[in-house]
Write a protein that holds these residues in place. Structure first.
Motif, mmCIF file in Angstrom:
data_model
loop_
_atom_site.group_PDB
_atom_site.id
_atom_site.type_symbol
_atom_site.label_atom_id
_atom_site.label_comp_id
_atom_site.label_asym_id
_atom_site.label_seq_id
_atom_site.Cartn_x
_atom_site.Cartn_y
_atom_site.Cartn_z
ATOM 1 N N SER A 1 -28.670 29.518 54.468
ATOM 2 C CA SER A 1 -29.281 28.268 54.925
ATOM 3 C C SER A 1 -29.829 28.415 56.341
ATOM 4 C CB SER A 1 -28.255 27.133 54.884
ATOM 5 O OG SER A 1 -27.151 27.472 55.693
ATOM 6 N N ASN A 2 -29.716 29.620 56.912
ATOM 7 C CA ASN A 2 -30.158 29.836 58.295
ATOM 8 C C ASN A 2 -31.671 29.891 58.446
ATOM 9 O OD1 ASN A 2 -27.492 29.931 58.991
ATOM 10 N ND2 ASN A 2 -27.380 32.152 58.984
ATOM 11 N N ASP A 3 -32.399 30.410 57.466
ATOM 12 C CA ASP A 3 -33.837 30.558 57.576
ATOM 13 C C ASP A 3 -34.519 29.309 57.023
ATOM 14 O OD1 ASP A 3 -36.479 31.274 57.672
ATOM 15 O OD2 ASP A 3 -36.203 33.214 56.705
ATOM 16 N N LEU A 4 -34.615 28.284 57.857
ATOM 17 C CA LEU A 4 -35.160 27.007 57.397
ATOM 18 C C LEU A 4 -36.629 27.096 57.051
ATOM 19 C CD1 LEU A 4 -33.309 24.551 59.789
ATOM 20 C CD2 LEU A 4 -32.758 25.151 57.431
ATOM 21 N N ASN A 5 -37.400 27.958 57.738
ATOM 22 C CA ASN A 5 -38.813 28.110 57.399
ATOM 23 C C ASN A 5 -38.960 28.622 55.976
ATOM 24 O OD1 ASN A 5 -41.672 28.186 57.882
ATOM 25 N ND2 ASN A 5 -41.475 30.398 58.077
ATOM 26 N N MET A 6 -38.193 29.675 55.618
ATOM 27 C CA MET A 6 -38.244 30.191 54.263
ATOM 28 C C MET A 6 -37.811 29.118 53.277
ATOM 29 S SD MET A 6 -36.074 33.131 52.298
ATOM 30 C CE MET A 6 -34.770 32.021 51.840
ATOM 31 N N LYS A 7 -36.718 28.475 53.593
ATOM 32 C CA LYS A 7 -36.178 27.484 52.673
ATOM 33 C C LYS A 7 -37.178 26.343 52.449
ATOM 34 C CE LYS A 7 -31.865 25.373 51.513
ATOM 35 N NZ LYS A 7 -30.461 25.399 51.777
ATOM 36 N N ASP A 8 -37.790 25.847 53.516
ATOM 37 C CA ASP A 8 -38.744 24.746 53.372
ATOM 38 C C ASP A 8 -39.999 25.169 52.615
ATOM 39 O OD1 ASP A 8 -37.056 23.002 54.647
ATOM 40 O OD2 ASP A 8 -38.074 23.106 56.575
ATOM 41 N N SER A 9 -40.557 26.327 52.953
ATOM 42 C CA SER A 9 -41.787 26.742 52.282
ATOM 43 C C SER A 9 -41.538 27.076 50.817
ATOM 44 C CB SER A 9 -42.448 27.914 53.012
ATOM 45 O OG SER A 9 -41.583 29.006 53.086
ATOM 46 N N LEU A 10 -40.449 27.752 50.521
ATOM 47 C CA LEU A 10 -40.175 28.084 49.125
ATOM 48 C C LEU A 10 -39.707 26.862 48.332
ATOM 49 C CD1 LEU A 10 -38.699 31.681 49.387
ATOM 50 C CD2 LEU A 10 -41.052 30.945 48.955
ATOM 51 N N ARG A 11 -39.049 25.917 48.979
ATOM 52 C CA ARG A 11 -38.718 24.643 48.303
ATOM 53 C C ARG A 11 -40.012 23.946 47.893
ATOM 54 N NH1 ARG A 11 -37.133 20.554 50.612
ATOM 55 N NH2 ARG A 11 -36.031 19.562 48.933
ATOM 56 N N HIS A 12 -40.992 23.959 48.786
ATOM 57 C CA HIS A 12 -42.269 23.322 48.474
ATOM 58 C C HIS A 12 -42.967 24.056 47.327
ATOM 59 C CE1 HIS A 12 -45.354 20.413 49.299
ATOM 60 N NE2 HIS A 12 -46.251 21.367 49.245
ATOM 61 N N ALA A 13 -42.864 25.377 47.291
ATOM 62 C CA ALA A 13 -43.422 26.145 46.180
ATOM 63 C C ALA A 13 -42.757 25.746 44.863
ATOM 64 C CB ALA A 13 -43.263 27.644 46.434
ATOM 65 N N VAL A 14 -41.445 25.506 44.892
ATOM 66 C CA VAL A 14 -40.728 25.047 43.688
ATOM 67 C C VAL A 14 -41.286 23.696 43.235
ATOM 68 C CG1 VAL A 14 -38.493 24.252 42.806
ATOM 69 C CG2 VAL A 14 -38.621 26.353 44.156
ATOM 70 N N LEU A 15 -41.473 22.781 44.169
ATOM 71 C CA LEU A 15 -42.029 21.465 43.829
ATOM 72 C C LEU A 15 -43.432 21.592 43.227
ATOM 73 C CD1 LEU A 15 -40.930 19.326 46.905
ATOM 74 C CD2 LEU A 15 -40.293 18.919 44.513
ATOM 75 N N LEU A 16 -44.284 22.408 43.844
ATOM 76 C CA LEU A 16 -45.653 22.580 43.345
ATOM 77 C C LEU A 16 -45.670 23.174 41.936
ATOM 78 C CD1 LEU A 16 -47.465 23.940 46.525
ATOM 79 C CD2 LEU A 16 -47.835 21.729 45.428
ATOM 80 N N LEU A 17 -44.868 24.202 41.723
ATOM 81 C CA LEU A 17 -44.855 24.870 40.418
ATOM 82 C C LEU A 17 -44.261 23.968 39.340
ATOM 83 C CD1 LEU A 17 -45.620 27.420 38.959
ATOM 84 C CD2 LEU A 17 -43.418 28.407 39.619
ATOM 85 N N ALA A 18 -43.150 23.305 39.639
ATOM 86 C CA ALA A 18 -42.548 22.388 38.664
ATOM 87 C C ALA A 18 -43.511 21.246 38.342
ATOM 88 C CB ALA A 18 -41.224 21.838 39.191
ATOM 89 N N GLY A 19 -44.195 20.726 39.358
ATOM 90 C CA GLY A 19 -45.167 19.658 39.136
ATOM 91 C C GLY A 19 -46.335 20.114 38.290
ATOM 92 N N ALA A 20 -46.831 21.325 38.530
ATOM 93 C CA ALA A 20 -47.941 21.860 37.724
ATOM 94 C C ALA A 20 -47.510 22.028 36.274
ATOM 95 C CB ALA A 20 -48.414 23.190 38.305
ATOM 96 N N TRP A 21 -46.304 22.526 36.058
ATOM 97 C CA TRP A 21 -45.815 22.694 34.689
ATOM 98 C C TRP A 21 -45.613 21.345 34.000
ATOM 99 C CZ3 TRP A 21 -41.637 26.902 35.945
ATOM 100 C CH2 TRP A 21 -42.260 28.144 36.081
#
Length: 180
Positions: free
Chosen positions: A129-149
């Motif tokens: 949970s230390n790398d918040l930039n990675m976590k935030d950007s990849l969380r957003h990628a999860v949202l985008l991909l799930a939404g597209a599907w």
């Protein structure tokens, strides 16, 4: 051989996914949760990164083993056997028998040259949970991909001009995908 023994913590809640998708009913909750889990797995696989809590086991026959998922939270156990195919019985000690090299951008477990072995079994926990930039950007990628599907549930759409969907997922994951 890499094997994942536990899933990463799911980083996008059902409520977040529904808000992102502008869904205000409960009819598709199970489906949306499935898309979120699948999207997170796809993002983790593509970037070779894991969100917090995923446990992996890697079996190899080399002194230097590139661990298949990062970031490394903990190396839980390193065991060897002297004959291939036997049960892993000898537990190694960090510093004395092996070291973890993180200088290349990957996680490489290196066995000491004096260790005699046929196979090594490495168990580690990936994700932090230390790398918040990675976590935030990849969380957003999860949202985008799930939404597209969710919006494009069929493999083909009839009656329109077909073109690939322009997804920000590529841009978000691209920051973490090695080209070498």
């Amino acid at each position: 051989m890499l094997k994942q023994t536990t899933q990463s913590t799911i980083v996008v809640s059902l409520a977040e996914a529904k808000a992102h998708m502008h869904v205000d009913h409960d009819d598709d909750d199970d489906e949306i949760e499935a898309y979120v889990r699948a999207a997170q797995s796809a993002i983790e696989e593509r970037t070779r990164r894991s969100f917090a809590g995923a446990v992996f086991v890697e079996t190899a026959a080399t002194r230097c083993t590139v661990l298949g998922r990062i970031p490394i939270d903990t190396v839980d156990a390193v065991k060897i056997n002297t004959t291939a195919g036997e049960a892993f019985s000898t537990t190694l000690t960090v510093g004395d028998d092996y070291r973890l090299d993180l200088t290349t951008g990957e996680a490489v477990l290196v066995l000491d040259t004096s260790v005699d072995f046929a196979e090594v079994e490495i168990t580690w926990t990936a994700g932090t949970s230390n790398d918040l930039n990675m976590k935030d950007s990849l969380r957003h990628a999860v949202l985008l991909l799930a939404g597209a599907w969710y919006e494009n549930r069929e493999a083909i759409v009839v009656g329109t001009i077909s073109a690939p969907l322009p997804l920000g997922v590529d841009a978000l994951c691209g920051m973490y995908v090695s080209t070498s």
